[in-house]
Design a protein around this motif. Structure first.
Motif, PDB file in Angstrom:
ATOM      1  N   HIS A 107     -33.515 -12.866  12.194  1.00  0.00           N
ATOM      2  CA  HIS A 107     -33.333 -12.080  12.642  1.00  0.00           C
ATOM      3  C   HIS A 107     -34.796 -11.101  13.672  1.00  0.00           C
ATOM      4  O   HIS A 107     -33.964 -10.997  15.237  1.00  0.00           O
TER       5      HIS A 107
ATOM      6  N   GLU B 158     -28.074  -7.175  18.573  1.00  0.00           N
ATOM      7  CA  GLU B 158     -28.039  -6.990  17.058  1.00  0.00           C
ATOM      8  C   GLU B 158     -26.898  -8.144  16.539  1.00  0.00           C
ATOM      9  O   GLU B 158     -27.166  -9.257  16.155  1.00  0.00           O
TER      10      GLU B 158
ATOM     11  N   CYS C  52     -28.833 -11.824  17.627  1.00  0.00           N
ATOM     12  CA  CYS C  52     -29.758 -11.639  16.168  1.00  0.00           C
ATOM     13  C   CYS C  52     -29.129 -12.066  14.951  1.00  0.00           C
ATOM     14  O   CYS C  52     -29.625 -12.694  14.530  1.00  0.00           O
ATOM     15  N   ASP C  53     -28.057 -11.444  14.655  1.00  0.00           N
ATOM     16  CA  ASP C  53     -26.929 -11.756  13.338  1.00  0.00           C
ATOM     17  C   ASP C  53     -27.000 -14.036  13.455  1.00  0.00           C
ATOM     18  O   ASP C  53     -27.089 -14.396  12.344  1.00  0.00           O
TER      19      ASP C  53
ATOM     20  N   ALA D 181     -29.690 -15.575  12.780  1.00  0.00           N
ATOM     21  CA  ALA D 181     -30.452 -15.159  11.557  1.00  0.00           C
ATOM     22  C   ALA D 181     -29.701 -16.623  10.676  1.00  0.00           C
ATOM     23  O   ALA D 181     -30.126 -17.548   9.761  1.00  0.00           O
TER      24      ALA D 181
ATOM     25  N   VAL E 221     -26.732 -14.252   5.749  1.00  0.00           N
ATOM     26  CA  VAL E 221     -26.724 -13.348   6.218  1.00  0.00           C
ATOM     27  C   VAL E 221     -25.927 -11.802   6.594  1.00  0.00           C
ATOM     28  O   VAL E 221     -25.961 -10.981   5.679  1.00  0.00           O
TER      29      VAL E 221
ATOM     30  N   ARG F  63     -20.534  -6.774  12.183  1.00  0.00           N
ATOM     31  CA  ARG F  63     -21.892  -7.539  11.713  1.00  0.00           C
ATOM     32  C   ARG F  63     -20.819  -8.660  11.577  1.00  0.00           C
ATOM     33  O   ARG F  63     -21.239  -9.970  11.620  1.00  0.00           O
TER      34      ARG F  63
END
Length: 329
Positions: free
Chosen positions: A134, A181, A184-185, A188, A198, A253
């Protein structure tokens, strides 16, 4: 896919562009920053005045640098993320003693990554890899200038009353930060090749205790309930709450990540079909998707809130009438 199926050494998303995993909210918020007057000037002034240097030194002075001789397993998980995303250099990694489970990167030009001790206590190796991936995605996507500026503004807010002209800058950067965010999840999940790792990471950080006894399926169900249930007022309240946070709510998320996985994009990218760094950008297509996302997010919430108020109007009038009568009696 299970944690035991984590990528073998050498798995690499060669020359992958951050645009390959960029969430529409990220794309829209990044575009919106360009319309904030004097934003770049203010951000660069914060850097030039030495705030970044002070923030970096404060972090270095209260942490331990990791490497092959210092927590080598953790360092290896960190290196793995940069190798997988085909990032030429691996930034220094530091661990800092603090009860909050978090990790962050500091530095616009020469970033360092700081992981807080509680995070290492909570997470196993697959989840650590998700966290480091991430952060690596933030660095590859060149988020560091604005992220560092936001960290500075948040520290200034905590230390003293922020000057009024900086408040709109802080608000704009927070909206953008939350959107990045979500992107970037996705990164990951690509690095670990395990979206559920994740999701488990988000669940573990959110709970903060007894993580080995938590049920991921129950948490996934919770994430769908949170996003899909409730009347307009409830949805509007969640939206307004989200606007004051540095990170999107963990259940949101989780839901956003799994919707992306189910769309087929995750499998397509893992299979090698993705945008490369030198590929041309289709500005019209990308901006259209981003505008659509924000239009739906805000307009639907306020429209539904208005419908809910209208439906409850007679009940509200009856309640006010009764309250007036009670007072007069």
């Amino acid at each position: 896919m299970t944690s035991s199926d984590a990528p073998v050494k050498g798995y690499q998303l060669k020359d992958i562009s951050p645009r390959a995993w960029q969430h529409p909210a990220d794309r829209a918020a990044t575009a919106a920053l360009a319309s904030v007057p004097y934003l770049d000037k203010v951000v660069r002034m914060l850097i030039q005045l030495g705030y970044e240097r002070a923030l970096r030194q404060a972090s270095l002075g209260a942490s331990v640098r990791l490497g092959e001789q210092q927590l080598p397993d953790v360092w290896s998980d960190h290196v793995f993320a940069y190798s997988t995303l085909d990032i030429a250099s691996t930034p220094p990694l530091y661990v800092m003693q603090t009860p909050e489970p978090n990790a962050f990167a500091i530095g616009a030009k020469n970033p360092i990554v700081v992981v807080q001790s509680e995070l290492l206590q909570l997470l196993d190796a697959p989840q650590r890899r998700a966290v480091f991936a991430h952060e690596a995605a933030h660095i590859l996507a060149d988020h560091q200038l604005y992220r560092t500026a936001l960290l500075i503004l948040l520290r200034l807010t905590a230390a003293a009353r922020m000057p009024l002209p900086l408040m709109p800058v802080r608000t704009a950067l927070l909206e953008w930060y939350r959107a990045t965010e979500l992107s970037c999840d996705r990164a990951a999940a690509l690095v670990t090749r395990d979206p559920l790792a994740v999701c488990r990471t988000l669940m573990s950080i959110t709970a903060g205790t007894m993580v080995d006894e938590l049920d991921l399926d129950a948490f996934m169900t919770q994430s769908m309930d949170y996003a899909e249930r409730g009347n307009g007022i409830e949805r509007l309240t969640r939206l307004l709450l989200d606007l004051g946070l540095t990170h999107p709510l963990p259940v949101r998320r989780t839901r956003e990540l799994m919707l992306w996985v189910r769309s087929g994009e995750f499998d397509r990218i893992v299979g090698g079909d993705y945008v490369k760094r030198d590929d041309p950008v289709s500005v019209r297509a990308e901006s259209g998707e981003a505008v659509s996302f924000y239009s739906d997010r805000f307009k639907d919430a306020f429209r539904d809130a208005g419908e809910t108020i209208g439906q409850g109007g007679q009940q509200l009038a009856d309640w006010l009438r009764k309250a007036k009568d009670d007072i007069g009696s």
